[in-house]
Design an enzyme around this catalytic site. Structure first.
Site, short mmCIF file in Angstrom:
data_model
loop_
_atom_site.label_atom_id
_atom_site.label_comp_id
_atom_site.label_asym_id
_atom_site.label_seq_id
_atom_site.Cartn_x
_atom_site.Cartn_y
_atom_site.Cartn_z
N PRO A 2 34.77 44.03 57.48
CA PRO A 2 34.40 45.33 58.08
C PRO A 2 32.88 45.43 58.24
O PRO A 2 32.14 45.13 57.30
CB PRO A 2 34.90 46.35 57.07
CG PRO A 2 35.88 45.62 56.21
CD PRO A 2 35.45 44.19 56.21
N GLU A 3 32.43 45.79 59.43
CA GLU A 3 31.00 45.98 59.69
C GLU A 3 30.79 47.45 60.06
O GLU A 3 31.70 48.26 59.87
CB GLU A 3 30.54 45.04 60.82
CG GLU A 3 30.78 43.56 60.46
CD GLU A 3 30.34 42.59 61.56
OE1 GLU A 3 29.47 42.94 62.37
OE2 GLU A 3 30.90 41.48 61.60
N ARG A 112 41.25 39.87 48.82
CA ARG A 112 40.35 38.85 48.26
C ARG A 112 39.57 39.32 47.05
O ARG A 112 38.76 38.57 46.51
CB ARG A 112 39.42 38.34 49.36
CG ARG A 112 40.22 37.61 50.45
CD ARG A 112 39.36 37.12 51.58
NE ARG A 112 38.43 36.08 51.15
CZ ARG A 112 37.66 35.41 51.98
NH1 ARG A 112 37.70 35.67 53.27
NH2 ARG A 112 36.83 34.49 51.54
N ARG A 151 8.56 36.78 62.11
CA ARG A 151 9.78 36.32 61.43
C ARG A 151 10.21 35.00 62.04
O ARG A 151 10.50 34.92 63.24
CB ARG A 151 10.91 37.36 61.56
CG ARG A 151 10.58 38.70 60.93
CD ARG A 151 10.35 38.59 59.42
NE ARG A 151 11.48 38.10 58.68
CZ ARG A 151 12.32 38.85 57.96
NH1 ARG A 151 12.14 40.15 57.90
NH2 ARG A 151 13.30 38.31 57.30
#
Ligand SMILES: [Zn+2]
Length: 272
Positions: A2-3, A112, A151
């Site tokens: 799930p995001e 899980r 970055r």
């Protein structure tokens, strides 16, 4: 996993059933789901409280309580929160049950066993280090450009770094980079202003559209009523489409590992 769109959907759909409700009892079927405090304290501090609000930060769900404490839940790879009638029994994947008054219980199911709950006074001890929320007004193309400055990590890794930007994981990072036509291995600092604007736009469009479609049920994600989201039907490259052709140019989608996660992209549309 799930995001942001999946957790946002849960945040949007739970309140009519749980806000204002009292937690009359708690059942832990697997103690490891509670990270903080101790299991004994978790029971004693939670029982008798009312749920005042449901919020989200990144991929974390935050339940406000009358004591001003918060119950923070992270579903990790396979967790779901399901509304069940009081008569419903747990199954072998149920790790915790919040018993609420008015005959509704909230079941935390997690095959899980990676999902986590924290009961804390200050939510920032858990979510304080998260990066900006991609759908908030203060997440501008300029802010993204500034955060990418210097970055050197691959842009795919940065998008999945919760301290860089909150809520995006493997699926939506791949989709956003495909829509913005940016190769996942490009370094953060190599993106031009135009590419950053395109990426910003893609991130917002893809997350918003996925929220409208109630999240993506590619593996074990369910909405609180047990039904599936449909956001994955709009995916162009994300993982379950392995072996498909690019919907734009018909080149086979390729998979490369970045930071141990498979990244799917079109080698023709997303040039290095
Ligand atoms: Zn293509």
């Amino acid at each position: 996993m799930p995001e942001l769109p999946e957790v946002e959907t849960i945040k949007n759909e739970l309140p009519p059933y749980i806000v204002g409700r009292c937690i009359t009892s708690v059942t832990l079927l697997w103690d490891g789901v509670v990270r903080q405090p101790s299991v004994e304290e978790f029971y004693s501090r939670l029982i008798g409280q009312r749920i005042t609000e449901v919020a989200r930060r990144g991929k974390y769900l935050i339940l406000g309580l009358t004591s001003n404490e918060v119950l923070i839940i992270h579903l990790k790879m396979s967790g779901s929160l399901l509304l069940e009638p009081a008569s419903a029994e747990s199954n072998k994947f149920t790790r915790a049950i919040l018993h609420l008054d008015k005959e509704t219980h909230l079941h935390f199911r997690d095959p899980r066993k990676l999902g986590v709950m924290w009961l804390v006074e200050d939510k920032n001890t858990i979510v304080g280090k998260l990066g900006p929320e991609p759908l908030e007004a203060d997440f501008t193309p300029q802010l993204l450009l500034e955060r990418l400055n210097n970055r050197t990590a691959p842009i795919k890794a940065l998008l999945c770094d919760q301290t860089f930007i909150a809520g995006i994981g493997n699926m939506y990072a791949d989709e956003a980079l495909f829509a913005a036509r940016i190769h996942p291995l490009r370094s953060g600092k190599s993106l031009s202003r135009g590419e950053v604007e395109r990426l910003h736009d893609s991130i917002r469009q893809i997350l918003s559209s996925a929220i409208s479609n109630k999240g993506a049920s590619v593996d074990t994600y369910f909405r609180p009523d047990g039904t599936l989201g449909t956001a994955h039907f709009e995916f162009k490259v994300a993982h379950y489409l392995s072996g498909r052709l690019c919907p734009v140019c018909r080149t086979p989608i390729e998979r490369i590992p970045i930071r141990n996660r498979g990244s799917y992209f079109c080698p023709k549309c997303q040039v290095e």
